[in-house]
Design an enzyme around this catalytic site. Sequence first.
Site, mmCIF file in Angstrom:
data_model
loop_
_atom_site.group_PDB
_atom_site.id
_atom_site.type_symbol
_atom_site.label_atom_id
_atom_site.label_comp_id
_atom_site.label_asym_id
_atom_site.label_seq_id
_atom_site.Cartn_x
_atom_site.Cartn_y
_atom_site.Cartn_z
ATOM 1 N N LYS A 196 0.811 -1.145 -0.019
ATOM 2 C CA LYS A 196 -0.027 0.097 0.041
ATOM 3 C C LYS A 196 1.084 1.203 -0.063
ATOM 4 C CE LYS A 196 -3.600 2.353 2.494
ATOM 5 N NZ LYS A 196 -4.669 2.403 3.663
ATOM 6 N N LYS A 249 -2.106 -1.707 -3.947
ATOM 7 C CA LYS A 249 -3.038 -0.334 -4.029
ATOM 8 C C LYS A 249 -1.984 0.956 -3.764
ATOM 9 C CE LYS A 249 -5.988 1.866 -0.517
ATOM 10 N NZ LYS A 249 -6.123 2.040 0.766
HETATM 11 C C1 PBG Z 1 -7.552 3.213 5.631
HETATM 12 C C2 PBG Z 1 -7.975 2.971 4.035
HETATM 13 C C3 PBG Z 1 -7.809 4.067 3.243
HETATM 14 C C4 PBG Z 1 -8.382 3.493 2.027
HETATM 15 C C5 PBG Z 1 -8.766 2.233 2.227
HETATM 16 N N1 PBG Z 1 -8.481 1.992 3.490
HETATM 17 C C6 PBG Z 1 -7.132 5.415 3.351
HETATM 18 C C7 PBG Z 1 -6.030 5.753 3.620
HETATM 19 O O1 PBG Z 1 -4.915 5.069 3.815
HETATM 20 O O2 PBG Z 1 -5.752 7.026 3.927
HETATM 21 C C8 PBG Z 1 -8.198 4.429 0.600
HETATM 22 C C9 PBG Z 1 -9.125 3.797 -0.363
HETATM 23 C C10 PBG Z 1 -9.299 4.873 -1.558
HETATM 24 O O3 PBG Z 1 -8.905 5.955 -1.757
HETATM 25 O O4 PBG Z 1 -10.634 4.632 -2.485
HETATM 26 N N2 PBG Z 1 -6.522 3.108 5.967
#
Ligand code: PBG
Length: 326
Positions: A196, A249
Amino acid sequence: MSFDTIIRPRRLRATAALRSMFREVHLSPADFIYPLFAVPGHGVKKAIPSLAGQFHLSPDMCAEVAAEVHALGVPAVILFGLPETKDATGSSGADPEGPVQAATRAIKKAVPDMVVITDVCLCEYTDHGHCGLIHNGKIDNDSTLPHLAAQALSHVQAGADMVAPSDMMDGRVAAIRATLDSEGFSDLPIMSYTVKYSGAFYGPFRDAAGSAPQFGDRRSYQMDPARRREAFTELDLDLAEGADVVMVKPAGPFLDIIREVRDRCDVPLAAYQVSGEFAMLMAASQAGLLDERAAALESLIGIKRAGADVIITYLAPKAARWLREG
Ligand code: PBG
């Protein structure tokens, strides 16, 4: 001088039938996981300004929307929660009566076949908006783990089919696995947000989920987009800790990483087409600059071709309809 080649790739591009016959990558509604934003209450279906066509949904409405998308052939949803209260440790995330837990129960009751995946993270539940606990102004790894495990357990006790930790703390898959196993849920799979990246593409989601950090940013726990090999360290760790599904992601800006992760492991691979990717497609389409359907489907084909087995996407219902229309 004529270039008299015997190899002419255009021969197989000549007709729609030939093009279709030799396609290697196929998109289907069965590839999609649809994100839902659960809020407290009853009968709530409120448009989310930052995410065109997406809604804040009370648990009963989550069930209604889940039934609609299931009828379109979409097999799974992933739930995010907007709780009533927030505190320093995100304790409302483990509330058995919280919106995610209630939505899980409502969906499983209305559409038992729908695979309910829950996002496990603290940022929606902490008053500071970070994904971990704060000690001396820093995001503390190890004291965060029991809170993540408690939240995951509460989701599973509510009936979730899979939990998906997105916080990026080291060791969280192992911590969640140990808790689930000791509570009798050793069969419950974990889909880890393995790779991520930190960056600019989560803005519309943070508006939608009310989860923006109140100070600083997430760069001390999410990955630096300029690093590639670190993705494989994360992959090795998550596999060793027992992740059943791994994820990359965002998707579109990281297609190279999707491909390399696909080639390096044998577990299923999910890719998350995040809110910023979706917002770009929607904004350009609404401005008349892109053909929405063609551009959206091409973005999804690209993610699939890169190697994703399943795609988390806000486009799921739209794309499922387009694919069914043919
Ligand atoms: C929670 C989370 C996030 C997303 C998914 N789970 C936000 C972040 O990491 O700030 C982002 C999903 C998206 O942008 O569609 N941590």
